[in-house]
Design a protein around this motif. Structure first.
Motif, PDB file in Angstrom:
ATOM      1  N   ASP A   1       0.844  -1.185   0.000  1.00 25.56           N
ATOM      2  CA  ASP A   1       0.000   0.000   0.000  1.00 25.56           C
ATOM      3  C   ASP A   1       0.888   1.248   0.000  1.00 25.56           C
ATOM      4  N   GLY A   2       0.622   2.146  -0.897  1.00 24.37           N
ATOM      5  CA  GLY A   2       1.405   3.368  -1.006  1.00 24.37           C
ATOM      6  C   GLY A   2       2.518   3.281  -2.036  1.00 24.37           C
ATOM      7  N   PHE A   3       2.918   2.081  -2.410  1.00 27.89           N
ATOM      8  CA  PHE A   3       3.950   1.907  -3.440  1.00 27.89           C
ATOM      9  C   PHE A   3       3.332   1.790  -4.829  1.00 27.89           C
ATOM     10  N   VAL A   4       2.050   1.453  -4.867  1.00 32.30           N
ATOM     11  CA  VAL A   4       1.349   1.235  -6.127  1.00 32.30           C
ATOM     12  C   VAL A   4       0.386   2.390  -6.347  1.00 32.30           C
ATOM     13  N   LYS A   5       0.373   2.909  -7.559  1.00 30.22           N
ATOM     14  CA  LYS A   5      -0.555   3.992  -7.880  1.00 30.22           C
ATOM     15  C   LYS A   5      -1.969   3.423  -7.968  1.00 30.22           C
ATOM     16  N   ASP A   6      -2.865   4.007  -7.183  1.00 34.52           N
ATOM     17  CA  ASP A   6      -4.245   3.519  -7.131  1.00 34.52           C
ATOM     18  C   ASP A   6      -4.915   3.542  -8.499  1.00 34.52           C
TER      19      ASP A   6
ATOM     20  N   LEU B   1       8.212  -6.315  -2.448  1.00 34.09           N
ATOM     21  CA  LEU B   1       8.805  -5.432  -1.434  1.00 34.09           C
ATOM     22  C   LEU B   1       9.516  -4.239  -2.050  1.00 34.09           C
ATOM     23  N   SER B   2       9.809  -4.322  -3.359  1.00 30.03           N
ATOM     24  CA  SER B   2      10.448  -3.207  -4.067  1.00 30.03           C
ATOM     25  C   SER B   2       9.439  -2.298  -4.757  1.00 30.03           C
ATOM     26  N   GLY B   3       8.150  -2.611  -4.635  1.00 30.29           N
ATOM     27  CA  GLY B   3       7.132  -1.727  -5.191  1.00 30.29           C
ATOM     28  C   GLY B   3       6.346  -2.274  -6.356  1.00 30.29           C
ATOM     29  N   GLN B   4       6.655  -3.457  -6.826  1.00 31.99           N
ATOM     30  CA  GLN B   4       5.879  -4.041  -7.910  1.00 31.99           C
ATOM     31  C   GLN B   4       4.655  -4.758  -7.342  1.00 31.99           C
ATOM     32  N   SER B   5       3.723  -5.056  -8.226  1.00 30.55           N
ATOM     33  CA  SER B   5       2.564  -5.872  -7.859  1.00 30.55           C
ATOM     34  C   SER B   5       2.763  -7.259  -8.441  1.00 30.55           C
ATOM     35  N   ALA B   6       2.390  -8.271  -7.668  1.00 30.20           N
ATOM     36  CA  ALA B   6       2.424  -9.649  -8.162  1.00 30.20           C
ATOM     37  C   ALA B   6       0.990 -10.109  -8.342  1.00 30.20           C
TER      38      ALA B   6
END
Length: 114
Positions: free
Chosen positions: A45-50, A95-100
Protein backbone atom coordinates in the motif's frame (compact mmCIF):
# COMPACT_ATOMS: atom_id res chain seq x y z
CA UNK A 1 15.66 -21.35 -5.33
CA UNK A 2 12.07 -22.16 -4.41
CA UNK A 3 9.61 -22.04 -7.30
CA UNK A 4 5.86 -21.68 -7.56
CA UNK A 5 3.86 -24.87 -7.98
CA UNK A 6 0.84 -25.57 -10.18
CA UNK A 7 -1.61 -24.95 -7.29
CA UNK A 8 -3.08 -21.44 -7.00
CA UNK A 9 -4.10 -22.08 -3.37
CA UNK A 10 -0.63 -23.20 -2.34
CA UNK A 11 1.06 -20.30 -4.18
CA UNK A 12 -1.20 -17.68 -2.58
CA UNK A 13 -0.70 -19.26 0.85
CA UNK A 14 3.10 -19.30 0.44
CA UNK A 15 3.21 -15.65 -0.63
CA UNK A 16 0.75 -14.66 2.12
CA UNK A 17 2.93 -16.34 4.72
CA UNK A 18 6.27 -15.11 3.36
CA UNK A 19 5.02 -11.52 2.96
CA UNK A 20 3.41 -11.76 6.42
CA UNK A 21 0.17 -10.23 5.17
CA UNK A 22 -1.68 -10.80 8.44
CA UNK A 23 1.03 -9.14 10.55
CA UNK A 24 1.66 -6.17 8.25
CA UNK A 25 -1.18 -3.83 7.30
CA UNK A 26 0.88 -2.28 4.46
CA UNK A 27 1.04 -5.52 2.47
CA UNK A 28 -2.20 -5.90 0.54
CA UNK A 29 -3.65 -9.19 -0.66
CA UNK A 30 -6.55 -8.49 -3.03
CA UNK A 31 -8.71 -11.25 -4.52
CA UNK A 32 -10.98 -10.88 -7.56
CA UNK A 33 -13.19 -13.26 -9.49
CA UNK A 34 -12.38 -12.77 -13.16
CA UNK A 35 -13.91 -14.69 -16.04
CA UNK A 36 -15.07 -17.49 -13.77
CA UNK A 37 -11.62 -17.89 -12.19
CA UNK A 38 -9.67 -16.47 -9.28
CA UNK A 39 -7.02 -13.75 -9.37
CA UNK A 40 -4.96 -12.50 -6.45
CA UNK A 41 -2.76 -9.40 -6.23
CA UNK A 42 -0.04 -8.79 -3.68
CA UNK A 43 1.38 -5.28 -3.33
CA UNK A 44 2.54 -2.68 -0.83
CA UNK A 45 0.00 0.00 0.00
CA UNK A 46 1.40 3.37 -1.01
CA UNK A 47 3.95 1.91 -3.44
CA UNK A 48 1.35 1.24 -6.13
CA UNK A 49 -0.56 3.99 -7.88
CA UNK A 50 -4.25 3.52 -7.13
CA UNK A 51 -5.34 4.73 -10.57
CA UNK A 52 -3.07 2.27 -12.38
CA UNK A 53 -4.20 -0.64 -10.21
CA UNK A 54 -7.83 0.32 -10.75
CA UNK A 55 -7.35 0.37 -14.54
CA UNK A 56 -5.70 -3.07 -14.48
CA UNK A 57 -8.50 -4.48 -12.34
CA UNK A 58 -11.17 -2.91 -14.58
CA UNK A 59 -9.50 -4.43 -17.64
CA UNK A 60 -9.40 -7.85 -15.98
CA UNK A 61 -13.03 -7.64 -14.88
CA UNK A 62 -14.04 -6.91 -18.48
CA UNK A 63 -12.35 -10.11 -19.68
CA UNK A 64 -14.52 -13.18 -20.25
CA UNK A 65 -11.56 -15.50 -19.62
CA UNK A 66 -8.05 -14.92 -18.27
CA UNK A 67 -6.27 -17.73 -20.09
CA UNK A 68 -2.63 -18.58 -19.48
CA UNK A 69 -0.10 -16.12 -18.13
CA UNK A 70 1.50 -15.87 -21.57
CA UNK A 71 -1.85 -15.11 -23.23
CA UNK A 72 -2.75 -12.42 -20.70
CA UNK A 73 0.73 -10.90 -20.92
CA UNK A 74 0.10 -10.24 -24.63
CA UNK A 75 -3.37 -8.70 -24.00
CA UNK A 76 -2.75 -6.69 -20.84
CA UNK A 77 -2.55 -2.97 -21.67
CA UNK A 78 0.35 -2.25 -19.34
CA UNK A 79 3.93 -1.37 -20.15
CA UNK A 80 6.11 -3.30 -17.68
CA UNK A 81 4.99 -6.91 -17.32
CA UNK A 82 7.18 -9.89 -16.47
CA UNK A 83 6.33 -13.54 -15.87
CA UNK A 84 8.13 -15.21 -12.98
CA UNK A 85 8.09 -18.58 -11.23
CA UNK A 86 10.71 -17.94 -8.52
CA UNK A 87 9.23 -17.27 -5.08
CA UNK A 88 12.15 -15.17 -3.80
CA UNK A 89 12.14 -12.96 -6.90
CA UNK A 90 8.38 -12.39 -6.56
CA UNK A 91 8.73 -11.45 -2.88
CA UNK A 92 11.64 -9.11 -3.64
CA UNK A 93 9.64 -7.51 -6.45
CA UNK A 94 6.62 -6.89 -4.20
CA UNK A 95 8.80 -5.43 -1.43
CA UNK A 96 10.45 -3.21 -4.07
CA UNK A 97 7.13 -1.73 -5.19
CA UNK A 98 5.88 -4.04 -7.91
CA UNK A 99 2.56 -5.87 -7.86
CA UNK A 100 2.42 -9.65 -8.16
CA UNK A 101 -0.62 -11.21 -9.77
CA UNK A 102 -1.51 -14.88 -9.44
CA UNK A 103 -4.35 -16.64 -11.21
CA UNK A 104 -5.75 -20.12 -10.98
CA UNK A 105 -5.20 -20.34 -14.75
CA UNK A 106 -1.50 -19.32 -14.62
CA UNK A 107 -0.26 -22.62 -13.23
CA UNK A 108 3.23 -22.15 -11.78
CA UNK A 109 3.74 -18.53 -12.87
CA UNK A 110 3.06 -15.11 -11.44
CA UNK A 111 2.83 -11.86 -13.34
CA UNK A 112 4.89 -8.95 -12.02
CA UNK A 113 3.58 -5.47 -12.84
CA UNK A 114 5.89 -2.51 -12.33
Amino acid sequence: MERLVKSYDINTRVLRDRLRVKENFDVIERHLEVGGGDVCFFYIDGFVKDGEMLRIMQFLLSEKKIGTAEELERRLPYVEVELCDKTEKIIRAVLSGQSAMLSDSFGDKAMLLD
